[in-house]
Design a protein around this motif. Structure first.
Motif, PDB file in Angstrom:
ATOM      1  N   GLN A 184      59.772  32.449  39.397  1.00  0.00           N
ATOM      2  CA  GLN A 184      59.270  32.187  38.225  1.00  0.00           C
ATOM      3  C   GLN A 184      57.789  31.775  38.707  1.00  0.00           C
ATOM      4  O   GLN A 184      56.721  31.871  37.650  1.00  0.00           O
ATOM      5  CB  GLN A 184      59.764  31.089  37.515  1.00  0.00           C
ATOM      6  N   SER A 185      57.509  30.993  39.817  1.00  0.00           N
ATOM      7  CA  SER A 185      56.234  30.655  40.078  1.00  0.00           C
ATOM      8  C   SER A 185      55.236  31.542  41.108  1.00  0.00           C
ATOM      9  O   SER A 185      54.291  31.170  41.619  1.00  0.00           O
ATOM     10  CB  SER A 185      56.214  29.276  40.555  1.00  0.00           C
ATOM     11  N   PHE A 187      52.797  34.139  41.382  1.00  0.00           N
ATOM     12  CA  PHE A 187      52.056  34.862  40.480  1.00  0.00           C
ATOM     13  C   PHE A 187      50.965  35.553  41.587  1.00  0.00           C
ATOM     14  O   PHE A 187      50.780  34.982  42.606  1.00  0.00           O
ATOM     15  CB  PHE A 187      51.113  33.902  39.593  1.00  0.00           C
ATOM     16  N   SER A 233      49.727  33.001  34.425  1.00  0.00           N
ATOM     17  CA  SER A 233      50.100  32.103  35.110  1.00  0.00           C
ATOM     18  C   SER A 233      50.168  30.663  34.640  1.00  0.00           C
ATOM     19  O   SER A 233      50.500  29.427  35.466  1.00  0.00           O
ATOM     20  CB  SER A 233      48.897  32.143  36.595  1.00  0.00           C
ATOM     21  N   PRO A 237      57.066  28.366  32.013  1.00  0.00           N
ATOM     22  CA  PRO A 237      57.936  29.553  32.409  1.00  0.00           C
ATOM     23  C   PRO A 237      58.942  29.879  31.406  1.00  0.00           C
ATOM     24  O   PRO A 237      59.187  29.301  30.379  1.00  0.00           O
ATOM     25  CB  PRO A 237      58.645  28.611  33.510  1.00  0.00           C
ATOM     26  N   SER A 264      61.588  37.441  35.100  1.00  0.00           N
ATOM     27  CA  SER A 264      61.533  36.212  35.327  1.00  0.00           C
ATOM     28  C   SER A 264      60.169  35.431  35.184  1.00  0.00           C
ATOM     29  O   SER A 264      59.687  34.289  35.042  1.00  0.00           O
ATOM     30  CB  SER A 264      61.464  35.999  36.853  1.00  0.00           C
ATOM     31  N   GLN A 265      59.150  36.467  34.730  1.00  0.00           N
ATOM     32  CA  GLN A 265      57.633  35.932  34.416  1.00  0.00           C
ATOM     33  C   GLN A 265      57.393  36.583  32.987  1.00  0.00           C
ATOM     34  O   GLN A 265      58.068  37.840  32.749  1.00  0.00           O
ATOM     35  CB  GLN A 265      56.695  36.228  35.238  1.00  0.00           C
ATOM     36  N   ARG A 266      56.396  35.888  32.301  1.00  0.00           N
ATOM     37  CA  ARG A 266      55.986  36.333  30.867  1.00  0.00           C
ATOM     38  C   ARG A 266      55.267  37.686  31.231  1.00  0.00           C
ATOM     39  O   ARG A 266      54.398  37.811  31.981  1.00  0.00           O
ATOM     40  CB  ARG A 266      55.181  35.510  29.971  1.00  0.00           C
TER      41      ARG A 266
END
Length: 510
Positions: A184-185, A187, A233, A237, A264-266
């Motif tokens: 998730q984090s 980027f 970023s 989440p 898992s990411q937008r």
């Protein structure tokens, strides 16, 4: 002999159980199959010959129920082939009622990936099947559904041996939560790389915190696209529910990579300005999701906004209000979700340097034509307008301590948590979604603030829509400052984001 094999038809982002009935009779196929399904006979015949099996010698009738649902594509090859073999008593039929299966057959018997594996897996679990048999490339995508055994196969030989009890298939296991939270984090882009442009970064933070649409106006090379790519970023989440819905859309559209699981990411979608209206909203003979649905729960970035065709830009107006798109074609109607943050960028004129008349040589007529490419109703749906100036040499070469995306994201998440708590009894969760009827409840102004807005209303000739948008943005600005009530300073900043458009459009009202 009557045999039943089970598959699924995907409509929109949901799947419907399809029962494939095969019986010895005069040969035909019924149940509203499209041409690709009818052509499956030749693919199945070749695949079975290569793997050493024969088609039933007797004529067979195949019914795909319910008959009123259109069956499209080649993903029915596998259940059709297994049903034919079982009807001809070539393979056992004891396990068929316990498994759903889908897959496209190559002429050599290998099984090709399909679209919509995730909604099909969800339907298989709802219907109580023991397992789902899909191409190995789709196994991880389908395996995110718990309480369902998902078997990835590479060729029809594996399926036949499994049905006959001569082979054991290993269920695909995905550590959904661990993989989901681990990515998730991670980027690719970070705001720490952006030099200067503090006013634009502030506007992007406000947009992310309240779910507001934003347009950036600036000369070429000012960093508009660079900052746009970093907006995801700083967004909160994805929740598991949002991720599942987003993944279903990309699964139906065939946009998931092989061996992918949950997104898992937008999403960040940035279509080229030559995109067609159909590609933007979705459609086709069999309606597929467009860019506005692929951007659901994420960002739709339109770079060089005036270069998009007017018809393509205008179709955004309804989805921006309703957060969904309805597509109607001869084969039926589907609805796709399209709740996205619209981010746009553009040059201030054709040459890119207006209002700097030392560099800009555009005539007043060409300026007017340039701005007229964007309709006033669309501009009016942009909550914030911010100007991106050229970065100075000192900013570019300085060693300033630029904030990282994580730092900004933490503030955005804290701001949205306050909104979630405030709107816990409502159907909306962001300040941008406050309906006009509830603005007095959630954006109440004090006496001093009311006098200020009355002055701005008359001075800027605001419309009701513009006035309401200013209140919503001011509510978000107050939340970023942890203020309980909207203050004059919050209103001033919100008004500035709207009034910047005055020198480009002569005001941002309808």
């Amino acid at each position: 002999m009557l045999i039943k094999v089970f598959g699924a038809a995907v409509q929109g982002i949901e799947a419907t159980l399809i029962t494939i009935e095969v019986n010895s009779s005069r040969g035909c196929m019924v149940g509203l199959p499209d041409s690709a399904v009818k052509e499956s006979h030749q693919r199945i015949l070749s695949a079975l010959q290569v793997t050493g099996y024969k088609m039933p010698t007797s004529n067979i009738v195949i019914n795909m129920a319910p008959a009123d649902i259109r069956k499209e594509g080649s993903s029915y090859d596998l259940p059709l082939a297994i049903g034919m073999l079982a009807a001809g008593e070539t393979i056992s039929c004891q396990k068929l009622s316990r498994y759903m299966m889908m897959g496209e057959l190559s002429l050599d018997g290998t099984i090709q990936p399909i679209k919509g594996a995730l909604p099909i897996a969800i339907k298989a679990r709802e219907e109580g099947f023991d397992g789902l048999i899909v191409p190995s490339q789709n196994a991880r995508e389908a395996a995110v559904v718990n309480n369902l055994s998902v078997y990835g196969v590479n060729n029809i030989q594996e399926v036949i041996e499994f049905i006959n009890g001569k082979r054991e298939l290993t269920p695909t296991i995905v550590n959904t939560r661990e993989e989901f939270y681990a990515c998730q984090s991670d980027f690719e882009y970070d705001f720490a790389d952006v030099k200067g442009q503090e006013n634009v970064k502030r506007a992007l933070e406000v947009a992310a915190a309240g779910g507001h649409n934003l347009i950036m106006v600036g000369a070429p090379g000012s960093g508009k696209s660079m900052m746009a790519k970093r907006l995801p970023s700083i967004l909160p989440p994805l929740s598991l529910g949002e991720s599942l819905e987003t993944t279903k859309i990309h699964s139906v559209a065939g946009k998931l990579g092989r061996n992918s699981s949950l997104i898992s990411q937008r999403p960040f979608r940035d279509p080229h300005h030559t995109i067609s209206q159909v590609a933007m909203v979705g459609g086709g003979s069999f309606p597929q999701p467009g860019e506005i649905s692929l951007a659901h729960n994420g960002v739709l970035f339109l770079d060089e906004l005036p270069e998009f065709s007017k018809s393509t830009m205008e179709v955004l107006r309804q989805p921006l209000e309703e957060h969904q798109i309805h597509l109607t074609r001869a084969v039926g109607s589907v609805t796709y979700p399209s709740d996205f943050l619209l981010l746009a960028s553009m040059n201030p004129c054709n040459c890119g340097y207006y209002p700097d008349r030392n560099r800009c040589r555009c005539t007043q007529a060409s300026l007017q034509r340039y701005f007229d490419r964007i309709s006033q109703p669309l501009i009016d749906r942009m909550d914030l307008c911010v100007e991106a100036p050229m970065v100075t040499y000192e900013e570019l070469t300085g060693n300033g301590n630029n904030e990282s995306s994580k730092t900004i994201r933490d503030r955005v998440c804290e701001c949205q948590e306050r909104q979630i708590f405030r709107f816990k009894d409502e159907i909306f969760s962001h300040n941008s979604g406050i309906p006009a009827a509830k603005l007095n409840q959630f954006c109440r102004l004090g006496e001093k603030e009311q006098r200020y807005m009355e002055k701005m209303f008359h001075k800027l000739s605001l419309t009701a829509r513009t006035y309401h948008k200013i209140l919503r943005v001011a509510r978000t600005i107050a939340d970023t400052q942890k203020a309980e009530n909207i203050r004059v300073c919050d209103l001033t900043e919100a008004v500035c984001y709207r009034s910047i458009g005055d020198k480009f459009w002569g005001g941002m009202e309808e």
